[in-house]
Design a protein around this motif. Sequence first.
Motif, PDB file in Angstrom:
ATOM      1  N   GLY A 210       0.787  -1.220   0.000  1.00  0.00           N
ATOM      2  CA  GLY A 210       0.000   0.000   0.000  1.00  0.00           C
ATOM      3  C   GLY A 210       0.822   1.273   0.000  1.00  0.00           C
ATOM      4  O   GLY A 210       0.249   2.364   0.039  1.00  0.00           O
ATOM      5  N   GLU A 211       2.144   1.169  -0.032  1.00  0.00           N
ATOM      6  CA  GLU A 211       2.987   2.354  -0.052  1.00  0.00           C
ATOM      7  C   GLU A 211       3.302   2.818  -1.467  1.00  0.00           C
ATOM      8  O   GLU A 211       3.941   3.850  -1.648  1.00  0.00           O
ATOM      9  CB  GLU A 211       4.306   2.081   0.689  1.00  0.00           C
ATOM     10  CG  GLU A 211       4.137   1.876   2.179  1.00  0.00           C
ATOM     11  CD  GLU A 211       5.459   1.694   2.892  1.00  0.00           C
ATOM     12  OE1 GLU A 211       6.470   2.226   2.398  1.00  0.00           O
ATOM     13  OE2 GLU A 211       5.494   1.026   3.930  1.00  0.00           O
ATOM     14  N   VAL A 212       2.901   2.049  -2.461  1.00  0.00           N
ATOM     15  CA  VAL A 212       3.238   2.399  -3.836  1.00  0.00           C
ATOM     16  C   VAL A 212       2.204   3.359  -4.415  1.00  0.00           C
ATOM     17  O   VAL A 212       1.037   3.354  -4.030  1.00  0.00           O
ATOM     18  CB  VAL A 212       3.329   1.135  -4.723  1.00  0.00           C
ATOM     19  CG1 VAL A 212       4.400   0.203  -4.202  1.00  0.00           C
ATOM     20  CG2 VAL A 212       1.994   0.417  -4.788  1.00  0.00           C
ATOM     21  N   SER A 213       2.669   4.187  -5.307  1.00  0.00           N
ATOM     22  CA  SER A 213       1.833   5.061  -6.114  1.00  0.00           C
ATOM     23  C   SER A 213       0.872   5.910  -5.289  1.00  0.00           C
ATOM     24  O   SER A 213      -0.333   5.642  -5.212  1.00  0.00           O
ATOM     25  CB  SER A 213       1.036   4.241  -7.137  1.00  0.00           C
ATOM     26  OG  SER A 213       0.459   5.092  -8.099  1.00  0.00           O
ATOM     27  N   ALA A 214       1.428   6.941  -4.673  1.00  0.00           N
ATOM     28  CA  ALA A 214       0.592   7.884  -3.937  1.00  0.00           C
ATOM     29  C   ALA A 214      -0.406   8.572  -4.854  1.00  0.00           C
ATOM     30  O   ALA A 214      -1.507   8.929  -4.432  1.00  0.00           O
ATOM     31  CB  ALA A 214       1.482   8.924  -3.247  1.00  0.00           C
ATOM     32  N   ILE A 215      -0.036   8.737  -6.115  1.00  0.00           N
ATOM     33  CA  ILE A 215      -0.940   9.389  -7.069  1.00  0.00           C
ATOM     34  C   ILE A 215      -2.210   8.562  -7.265  1.00  0.00           C
ATOM     35  O   ILE A 215      -3.328   9.093  -7.256  1.00  0.00           O
ATOM     36  CB  ILE A 215      -0.223   9.610  -8.418  1.00  0.00           C
ATOM     37  CG1 ILE A 215       0.886  10.649  -8.269  1.00  0.00           C
ATOM     38  CG2 ILE A 215      -1.210  10.047  -9.495  1.00  0.00           C
ATOM     39  CD1 ILE A 215       1.665  10.898  -9.537  1.00  0.00           C
ATOM     40  N   LEU A 216      -2.051   7.250  -7.409  1.00  0.00           N
ATOM     41  CA  LEU A 216      -3.220   6.391  -7.635  1.00  0.00           C
ATOM     42  C   LEU A 216      -4.076   6.272  -6.371  1.00  0.00           C
ATOM     43  O   LEU A 216      -5.301   6.168  -6.454  1.00  0.00           O
ATOM     44  CB  LEU A 216      -2.765   5.014  -8.102  1.00  0.00           C
ATOM     45  CG  LEU A 216      -2.086   4.981  -9.483  1.00  0.00           C
ATOM     46  CD1 LEU A 216      -1.698   3.566  -9.865  1.00  0.00           C
ATOM     47  CD2 LEU A 216      -3.002   5.585 -10.550  1.00  0.00           C
TER      48      LEU A 216
END
Length: 361
Positions: A210-216
Amino acid sequence: DREYINIDYRIYNIMSNRLIVSLSPHVHSGDSVQKNMYGVCLALVPALIASLYFFGLGAAVVLITSIVSCVMFEWLISKFILKREKLSILDGSAILTGLLLGFNLPSNLPIWIVVVGALVAIGIGKMTFGGLGQNPFNPALVGRVFLLISFPAQMTTWPVSGTVGYVDAQTGATPLSLMKWAIQSGDASVLNDMPSALSLAIGQHGGSLGEVSAILLLLGCLFMIWRKIITWHIPVSILGTVALLSGLLHYGVSDVYADPASVLCSGGLMLGACFMATDYVTSPMVAKGQIISAFDCFIKQLDCFVVVFFKNIAVFDFIEINNIKTYIIHHKGIFCLVNAYVMNTRNKFAVTVFNRLIDRI
């Protein structure tokens, strides 16, 4: 008399056909638990695809195991322990719990540990209190905290971005671990090894799923606000608070603290602010309460601010005491708020150093 009887009968007939006596709510908006739960799951789909892209097979194994285990344990507990005739496994809450739990785990976590986390999340965090709507804590976070305490080594070994395999995943330092080391060592050059703010926003770094892709994740949050599944108050208040505090630390104290953009896009902040702090059961219902709840997070962040700030003073033995005195005077409002909070905590280290600072000033 006959005329009065006929009138009374007609009134009774009209009232009995048109008035329905029932408990609230009397006006239904069309929302339901099932609709909202699956709406949140839909908002997480872009981030889920990104986690599969960056972590490969490991992400798929962990997420599928977590979701299936949560649904299975809720069915078993509801049917054989609570003896409920109406089962809740199709309302989407167990699926969402499994999805959020999986997003809080590393992609190389053994399957049996994921199953244990799902059992704790559903069995202890949710069904022990009676099921959906009665749990005092977010079930996914209950499962994560249990796993972190019970299996610290496995829960803090993070695969790097681009890992394809599951068992032989390559691990490395996360952005948060680099930030922590920079603060502890007092060496700002450690932050040079961090990914850029753009890479953090896209998701090209190690960490949990859940730390990946803050944009998404932010896109999913906007989708939920647009669908009126949540309101803007909690996410905006929490993210704004973190941006304010990280900005004060980075620009007002020392460059060993990461800039606000990097802080906002790293760790599980975006997932927590948008998808966990907005949980219906464990968050306030009215707008003012939601903002106050975010302010409570602000106070908790101030405690970290005080400890880290005063640790730097202690390390440098008050060499920069004049600059610090000027800083405090210029920010007297914040200083007074920190003072009132720290003196009411049991953090003896913070209180001791705070008193030393007051004596020197």
